[in-house]
Design an enzyme around this catalytic site. Structure first.
Site, mmCIF file in Angstrom:
data_model
loop_
_atom_site.group_PDB
_atom_site.id
_atom_site.type_symbol
_atom_site.label_atom_id
_atom_site.label_comp_id
_atom_site.label_asym_id
_atom_site.label_seq_id
_atom_site.Cartn_x
_atom_site.Cartn_y
_atom_site.Cartn_z
ATOM 1 N N ASP A 8 25.020 -11.494 19.696
ATOM 2 C CA ASP A 8 25.333 -12.283 18.504
ATOM 3 C C ASP A 8 24.026 -12.469 17.744
ATOM 4 O O ASP A 8 22.943 -12.196 18.273
ATOM 5 C CB ASP A 8 25.917 -13.654 18.928
ATOM 6 C CG ASP A 8 26.230 -14.550 17.737
ATOM 7 O OD1 ASP A 8 26.720 -14.029 16.715
ATOM 8 O OD2 ASP A 8 25.969 -15.762 17.802
ATOM 9 N N SER A 9 24.133 -13.014 16.525
ATOM 10 C CA SER A 9 22.915 -13.339 15.772
ATOM 11 C C SER A 9 22.163 -14.496 16.427
ATOM 12 O O SER A 9 21.007 -14.736 16.110
ATOM 13 C CB SER A 9 23.286 -13.741 14.351
ATOM 14 O OG SER A 9 24.044 -14.942 14.385
ATOM 15 N N TYR A 40 22.960 -14.024 10.259
ATOM 16 C CA TYR A 40 23.350 -12.712 9.756
ATOM 17 C C TYR A 40 24.211 -12.844 8.484
ATOM 18 O O TYR A 40 24.370 -11.876 7.754
ATOM 19 C CB TYR A 40 24.236 -11.989 10.787
ATOM 20 C CG TYR A 40 23.543 -11.251 11.907
ATOM 21 C CD1 TYR A 40 22.160 -11.168 12.007
ATOM 22 C CD2 TYR A 40 24.317 -10.594 12.878
ATOM 23 C CE1 TYR A 40 21.566 -10.464 13.059
ATOM 24 C CE2 TYR A 40 23.725 -9.886 13.914
ATOM 25 C CZ TYR A 40 22.353 -9.826 14.007
ATOM 26 O OH TYR A 40 21.781 -9.122 15.032
ATOM 27 N N GLY A 41 24.787 -14.040 8.308
ATOM 28 C CA GLY A 41 25.838 -14.250 7.297
ATOM 29 C C GLY A 41 25.533 -13.710 5.913
ATOM 30 O O GLY A 41 26.422 -13.223 5.233
ATOM 31 N N CYS A 71 30.229 -11.668 17.619
ATOM 32 C CA CYS A 71 29.808 -12.145 16.303
ATOM 33 C C CYS A 71 30.761 -11.540 15.282
ATOM 34 O O CYS A 71 30.905 -10.310 15.235
ATOM 35 C CB CYS A 71 28.378 -11.655 16.050
ATOM 36 S SG CYS A 71 27.767 -11.969 14.388
ATOM 37 N N ASN A 72 31.424 -12.388 14.507
ATOM 38 C CA ASN A 72 32.364 -11.862 13.518
ATOM 39 C C ASN A 72 31.648 -11.054 12.438
ATOM 40 O O ASN A 72 32.151 -10.028 11.980
ATOM 41 C CB ASN A 72 33.124 -13.008 12.844
ATOM 42 C CG ASN A 72 34.076 -13.681 13.791
ATOM 43 O OD1 ASN A 72 33.672 -14.497 14.612
ATOM 44 N ND2 ASN A 72 35.337 -13.328 13.707
ATOM 45 N N THR A 73 30.480 -11.537 12.021
ATOM 46 C CA THR A 73 29.755 -10.881 10.928
ATOM 47 C C THR A 73 29.302 -9.489 11.366
ATOM 48 O O THR A 73 29.433 -8.513 10.617
ATOM 49 C CB THR A 73 28.535 -11.737 10.521
ATOM 50 O OG1 THR A 73 28.944 -13.092 10.384
ATOM 51 C CG2 THR A 73 27.925 -11.253 9.224
ATOM 52 N N GLU A 149 22.393 -23.810 15.932
ATOM 53 C CA GLU A 149 21.099 -23.317 16.441
ATOM 54 C C GLU A 149 20.139 -24.479 16.711
ATOM 55 O O GLU A 149 19.302 -24.408 17.600
ATOM 56 C CB GLU A 149 20.473 -22.329 15.446
ATOM 57 C CG GLU A 149 21.200 -20.989 15.364
ATOM 58 C CD GLU A 149 21.217 -20.203 16.682
ATOM 59 O OE1 GLU A 149 20.161 -20.103 17.324
ATOM 60 O OE2 GLU A 149 22.294 -19.714 17.067
ATOM 61 N N CYS A 181 33.836 -17.539 12.849
ATOM 62 C CA CYS A 181 32.433 -17.279 13.197
ATOM 63 C C CYS A 181 32.225 -17.879 14.578
ATOM 64 O O CYS A 181 32.688 -19.001 14.851
ATOM 65 C CB CYS A 181 31.510 -17.957 12.182
ATOM 66 S SG CYS A 181 29.776 -18.061 12.703
ATOM 67 N N THR A 182 31.565 -17.135 15.447
ATOM 68 C CA THR A 182 31.487 -17.569 16.841
ATOM 69 C C THR A 182 30.585 -18.787 17.061
ATOM 70 O O THR A 182 30.622 -19.387 18.134
ATOM 71 C CB THR A 182 31.029 -16.401 17.736
ATOM 72 O OG1 THR A 182 29.762 -15.905 17.254
ATOM 73 C CG2 THR A 182 32.040 -15.263 17.737
ATOM 74 N N HIS A 183 29.810 -19.140 16.058
ATOM 75 C CA HIS A 183 29.046 -20.389 16.183
ATOM 76 C C HIS A 183 29.957 -21.623 16.036
ATOM 77 O O HIS A 183 29.691 -22.678 16.613
ATOM 78 C CB HIS A 183 27.960 -20.480 15.094
ATOM 79 C CG HIS A 183 26.705 -19.716 15.402
ATOM 80 N ND1 HIS A 183 26.636 -18.353 15.331
ATOM 81 C CD2 HIS A 183 25.468 -20.147 15.771
ATOM 82 C CE1 HIS A 183 25.400 -17.959 15.636
ATOM 83 N NE2 HIS A 183 24.673 -19.029 15.915
HETATM 84 N N1 DGL Z 1 27.989 -15.982 14.990
HETATM 85 C C1 DGL Z 1 28.125 -15.195 13.836
HETATM 86 C C2 DGL Z 1 29.509 -14.839 13.433
HETATM 87 O O1 DGL Z 1 30.373 -14.877 14.272
HETATM 88 C C3 DGL Z 1 27.041 -15.067 12.844
HETATM 89 C C4 DGL Z 1 26.600 -16.264 12.126
HETATM 90 C C5 DGL Z 1 25.406 -15.909 11.297
HETATM 91 O O2 DGL Z 1 24.436 -15.445 11.881
HETATM 92 O O3 DGL Z 1 25.464 -16.089 10.075
HETATM 93 O O4 DGL Z 1 29.769 -14.504 12.315
#
Ligand code: DGL
Length: 264
Positions: A8-9, A40-41, A71-73, A149, A181-183
């Site tokens: 993931d990011s 990463y967004g 990570c979805n992104t 984070e 988003c996994t966060h």
């Molecule tokens: N955890 C990420 C996701 O699922 C990325 C969030 C990010 O880095 O912007 O999209």
């Protein structure tokens, strides 16, 4: 015994890892948080593909048999390229538009995700396919990744950040809010608190797609014949909180990763 690689990011992918270990508690895990480059967004697709390649090489070198793009992104930007370029299987994240669209009574669902995910054709295709005739209200979870984070998962400041992005979805009448988003699952309790304050008495379901991703991983592992411990016949209970072995790696600071890891 399988070695499952995840990346993931940042620490968000641990929300997927915690669901996977409930199903496959006896495997080896390697988790890579690319937190030097988080978030990463707002990054370009090319940048995320380059990072995904580098991390995939690293995970394969460490012995991963299968890789979860937690990570979805990164899934939206890079999984198609990864699948073309590597012989290993990749499991990606899918925003849970389908269950939300099937379950809605108001005909309105909300999706919280990064800008990268919401603009990607992968997401747009899923939405067109499953949410025909449903109103889908989308919003970037502005500042959510930074909260996670920083380990700031609750409290007044976290609530006010969450409120900014959740309010438009609640106001639009959504009865399901998909965490794309996994966060974001690490903020689920705060999101639910904000929802109940904004709209007391209305039932709004917050949907975390991680359990579905974990089930998909288990299916693919079995289809591929990758050897795993059979938890059904072993003494380990499916709820076992820790796998036999997990190794955490990060491109940046380990602090936030270890902080979130302790919570799961
Ligand atoms: N955890 C990420 C996701 O699922 C990325 C969030 C990010 O880095 O912007 O999209």
């Amino acid at each position: 015994m399988a070695t499952i690689g995840l990346f993931d990011s940042g620490s968000g992918g641990l929300s997927v890892y915690r669901e996977i270990v409930k199903l496959l508690p006896r495997e080896d895990y390697i988790f890579y948080a690319d937190n030097l480059y988080c978030p990463y967004g707002e990054k370009s697709r090319e940048f995320i593909i380059d990072r995904a390649r580098e991390i995939t090489d690293f995970l394969l070198e460490k012995g991963a048999d299968i890789i979860v793009v937690a990570c979805n992104t990164a899934t939206a930007a890079a999984i198609a390229t990864l699948r073309e370029e590597y012989p290993v299987k990749f499991i990606g994240m899918e925003p849970a538009v389908k269950p939300a669209a099937l379950g809605t009574r108001t005909g309105v669902i909300g999706v919280l995700a990064t800008a990268g995910t919401l603009h990607a054709s992968k997401y747009l295709d899923t939405r067109d396919r499953y949410a025909d005739g449903i109103t889908v209200v989308e919003h970037v979870g502005q500042g959510f990744v930074e909260l996670v984070e920083a380990g700031e998962l609750d409290g007044e400041h976290a609530e006010s950040v969450v409120r900014q992005s959740v309010q438009p979805l609640v106001d639009a009448g959504a009865d399901h809010i998909v965490l794309g988003c996994t966060h974001y699952p690490f903020l689920k309790e705060t999101i639910e608190k904000v929802i109940s304050e904004l709209n007391p008495g209305r039932d709004i379901k917050v949907v975390d797609p991680a359990p579905a991703a974990a089930r998909q991983l288990e299916r693919v592992i079995r289809e591929q014949g990758i050897h795993v411990h059979d938890t059904r016949s072993s003494t380990a209970t499916p709820e076992s909180p820790r796998p036999v072995n997990v190794t955490l790696f990060s491109s940046g600071s380990r602090d936030s990763l270890e902080r979130i890891f302790k919570l799961i």
